[in-house]
Write a protein that holds these residues in place. Structure first.
Motif, mmCIF file in Angstrom:
data_model
loop_
_atom_site.group_PDB
_atom_site.id
_atom_site.type_symbol
_atom_site.label_atom_id
_atom_site.label_comp_id
_atom_site.label_asym_id
_atom_site.label_seq_id
_atom_site.Cartn_x
_atom_site.Cartn_y
_atom_site.Cartn_z
ATOM 1 N N GLY A 76 0.804 -1.216 0.000
ATOM 2 C CA GLY A 76 0.000 0.000 0.000
ATOM 3 C C GLY A 76 0.835 1.262 0.000
ATOM 4 N N LEU A 77 0.369 2.261 -0.728
ATOM 5 C CA LEU A 77 0.978 3.590 -0.778
ATOM 6 C C LEU A 77 -0.112 4.629 -0.567
ATOM 7 C CD1 LEU A 77 3.180 3.240 -3.988
ATOM 8 C CD2 LEU A 77 3.989 3.280 -1.629
ATOM 9 N N SER A 78 0.296 5.813 -0.103
ATOM 10 C CA SER A 78 -0.692 6.870 0.138
ATOM 11 C C SER A 78 -0.615 8.009 -0.874
ATOM 12 C CB SER A 78 -0.522 7.431 1.552
ATOM 13 O OG SER A 78 0.773 7.973 1.711
ATOM 14 N N SER A 79 0.258 7.884 -1.876
ATOM 15 C CA SER A 79 0.381 8.947 -2.869
ATOM 16 C C SER A 79 0.967 8.391 -4.164
ATOM 17 C CB SER A 79 1.251 10.066 -2.296
ATOM 18 O OG SER A 79 2.323 10.401 -3.060
ATOM 19 N N VAL A 80 0.798 9.149 -5.246
ATOM 20 C CA VAL A 80 1.348 8.752 -6.547
ATOM 21 C C VAL A 80 2.710 9.397 -6.804
ATOM 22 C CG1 VAL A 80 -0.870 8.237 -7.623
ATOM 23 C CG2 VAL A 80 0.048 10.561 -7.754
ATOM 24 N N GLU A 81 3.252 10.049 -5.806
ATOM 25 C CA GLU A 81 4.568 10.673 -5.943
ATOM 26 C C GLU A 81 5.657 9.605 -5.934
ATOM 27 O OE1 GLU A 81 5.185 13.978 -6.406
ATOM 28 O OE2 GLU A 81 3.032 14.376 -6.362
ATOM 29 N N ASN A 82 6.466 9.562 -6.975
ATOM 30 C CA ASN A 82 7.671 8.723 -7.026
ATOM 31 C C ASN A 82 7.441 7.262 -6.645
ATOM 32 O OD1 ASN A 82 9.244 11.029 -7.713
ATOM 33 N ND2 ASN A 82 9.206 11.619 -5.556
ATOM 34 N N PHE A 83 6.545 6.606 -7.344
ATOM 35 C CA PHE A 83 6.331 5.192 -7.054
ATOM 36 C C PHE A 83 6.679 4.297 -8.235
ATOM 37 C CE2 PHE A 83 2.433 6.158 -9.194
ATOM 38 C CZ PHE A 83 1.999 4.968 -9.754
ATOM 39 N N ASP A 84 7.118 4.869 -9.349
ATOM 40 C CA ASP A 84 7.409 4.070 -10.537
ATOM 41 C C ASP A 84 8.487 3.017 -10.278
ATOM 42 O OD1 ASP A 84 9.152 6.270 -10.307
ATOM 43 O OD2 ASP A 84 9.604 6.260 -12.447
ATOM 44 N N TYR A 85 9.464 3.320 -9.434
ATOM 45 C CA TYR A 85 10.505 2.338 -9.130
ATOM 46 C C TYR A 85 9.912 1.117 -8.433
ATOM 47 C CZ TYR A 85 10.511 3.689 -4.219
ATOM 48 O OH TYR A 85 10.144 3.900 -2.915
ATOM 49 N N ILE A 104 -1.609 14.478 -10.104
ATOM 50 C CA ILE A 104 -1.822 14.084 -11.503
ATOM 51 C C ILE A 104 -0.590 14.295 -12.382
ATOM 52 C CG2 ILE A 104 -2.913 16.264 -12.181
ATOM 53 C CD1 ILE A 104 -4.041 12.840 -13.431
ATOM 54 N N GLU A 105 0.123 15.387 -12.194
ATOM 55 C CA GLU A 105 1.299 15.638 -13.035
ATOM 56 C C GLU A 105 2.389 14.597 -12.780
ATOM 57 O OE1 GLU A 105 2.398 19.694 -12.417
ATOM 58 O OE2 GLU A 105 0.552 20.449 -13.338
ATOM 59 N N ALA A 106 2.641 14.291 -11.520
ATOM 60 C CA ALA A 106 3.640 13.272 -11.174
ATOM 61 C C ALA A 106 3.204 11.910 -11.698
ATOM 62 C CB ALA A 106 3.844 13.215 -9.669
ATOM 63 N N PHE A 107 1.925 11.603 -11.578
ATOM 64 C CA PHE A 107 1.420 10.324 -12.054
ATOM 65 C C PHE A 107 1.588 10.206 -13.561
ATOM 66 C CE2 PHE A 107 -2.073 7.663 -13.657
ATOM 67 C CZ PHE A 107 -1.690 6.464 -13.074
ATOM 68 N N GLN A 108 1.227 11.235 -14.294
ATOM 69 C CA GLN A 108 1.344 11.197 -15.757
ATOM 70 C C GLN A 108 2.800 11.026 -16.193
ATOM 71 O OE1 GLN A 108 -0.970 14.817 -16.604
ATOM 72 N NE2 GLN A 108 -2.309 13.531 -17.863
ATOM 73 N N ARG A 109 3.735 11.675 -15.516
ATOM 74 C CA ARG A 109 5.151 11.543 -15.870
ATOM 75 C C ARG A 109 5.622 10.095 -15.712
ATOM 76 N NH1 ARG A 109 5.704 16.257 -12.916
ATOM 77 N NH2 ARG A 109 6.526 15.100 -11.143
ATOM 78 N N GLN A 110 5.148 9.428 -14.682
ATOM 79 C CA GLN A 110 5.592 8.066 -14.401
ATOM 80 C C GLN A 110 4.840 7.018 -15.210
ATOM 81 O OE1 GLN A 110 6.260 7.529 -9.913
ATOM 82 N NE2 GLN A 110 4.850 9.271 -10.079
ATOM 83 N N TYR A 111 3.647 7.344 -15.617
ATOM 84 C CA TYR A 111 2.735 6.367 -16.224
ATOM 85 C C TYR A 111 3.329 5.659 -17.439
ATOM 86 C CZ TYR A 111 -1.330 4.426 -18.551
ATOM 87 O OH TYR A 111 -2.193 3.575 -19.172
ATOM 88 N N GLU A 112 4.078 6.350 -18.265
ATOM 89 C CA GLU A 112 4.636 5.743 -19.476
ATOM 90 C C GLU A 112 5.480 4.506 -19.179
ATOM 91 O OE1 GLU A 112 4.210 6.258 -22.839
ATOM 92 O OE2 GLU A 112 2.533 7.444 -22.078
ATOM 93 N N LYS A 113 6.073 4.454 -17.999
ATOM 94 C CA LYS A 113 6.963 3.343 -17.646
ATOM 95 C C LYS A 113 6.209 2.050 -17.338
ATOM 96 C CE LYS A 113 10.448 6.376 -15.687
ATOM 97 N NZ LYS A 113 11.161 6.762 -14.457
ATOM 98 N N PHE A 114 4.924 2.157 -17.011
ATOM 99 C CA PHE A 114 4.184 0.958 -16.598
ATOM 100 C C PHE A 114 2.766 0.938 -17.148
ATOM 101 C CE2 PHE A 114 4.260 4.067 -13.144
ATOM 102 C CZ PHE A 114 2.913 4.355 -13.012
ATOM 103 N N LYS A 115 2.553 1.531 -18.299
ATOM 104 C CA LYS A 115 1.194 1.639 -18.825
ATOM 105 C C LYS A 115 0.578 0.300 -19.238
ATOM 106 C CE LYS A 115 2.600 3.023 -23.456
ATOM 107 N NZ LYS A 115 2.521 4.099 -24.432
ATOM 108 N N THR A 116 1.364 -0.777 -19.298
ATOM 109 C CA THR A 116 0.794 -2.083 -19.640
ATOM 110 C C THR A 116 0.294 -2.849 -18.421
ATOM 111 O OG1 THR A 116 2.951 -3.150 -19.536
ATOM 112 C CG2 THR A 116 2.255 -2.297 -21.698
#
Length: 115
Positions: A30-39, A60-72
């Motif tokens: 579990g996480l409480s935010s979408v900040e820096n979770f792509d790793y 939303i901006e942080a999420f969109q930046r990271q989304y490309e790495k795991f969009k599948t």
């Protein structure tokens, strides 16, 4: 069921759902935010990401930046928001209020539809 990555700012709800998953010996993080979770997505390789729409909108901006790495990776949203329409692999939506004892069955249902 593989690892569930749960992202929701409501830490009380997340902890309760985590407890139910742990009692069933099911993998959960579990996480409480979408900040820096792509790793974490890269390291943990979750089967599904459960994302609270309001939590995503707050970062939303942080999420969109990271989304490309795991969009599948399959996503299940808690609630909905038109701003999250860019999520291409959405397989379901959970409605609030969540019943922590029924969430596992709901996830199995959505993941079964993926197969």
């Amino acid at each position: 069921m593989g690892l569930v990555l749960w992202i929701d700012k409501n830490e009380f709800s997340t902890k309760l759902i985590e407890k139910v998953f742990k009692q069933k010996s099911l993998p959960f993080y579990g996480l409480s935010s979408v900040e820096n979770f792509d790793y974490l997505v890269e390291d943990l390789k979750p089967q599904v990401i459960i994302l609270d729409a309001q939590t995503a909108l707050e970062g939303i901006e942080a999420f969109q930046r990271q989304y490309e790495k795991f969009k599948t990776v399959p996503f299940i949203l808690i609630g909905s928001a038109p701003e999250l329409g860019f999520i291409s692999h959405k397989i379901g939506e959970l409605k609030k209020p969540l019943d922590p004892f029924k969430v596992h069955g709901q996830l199995q249902h959505f993941l079964g539809e993926l197969s």
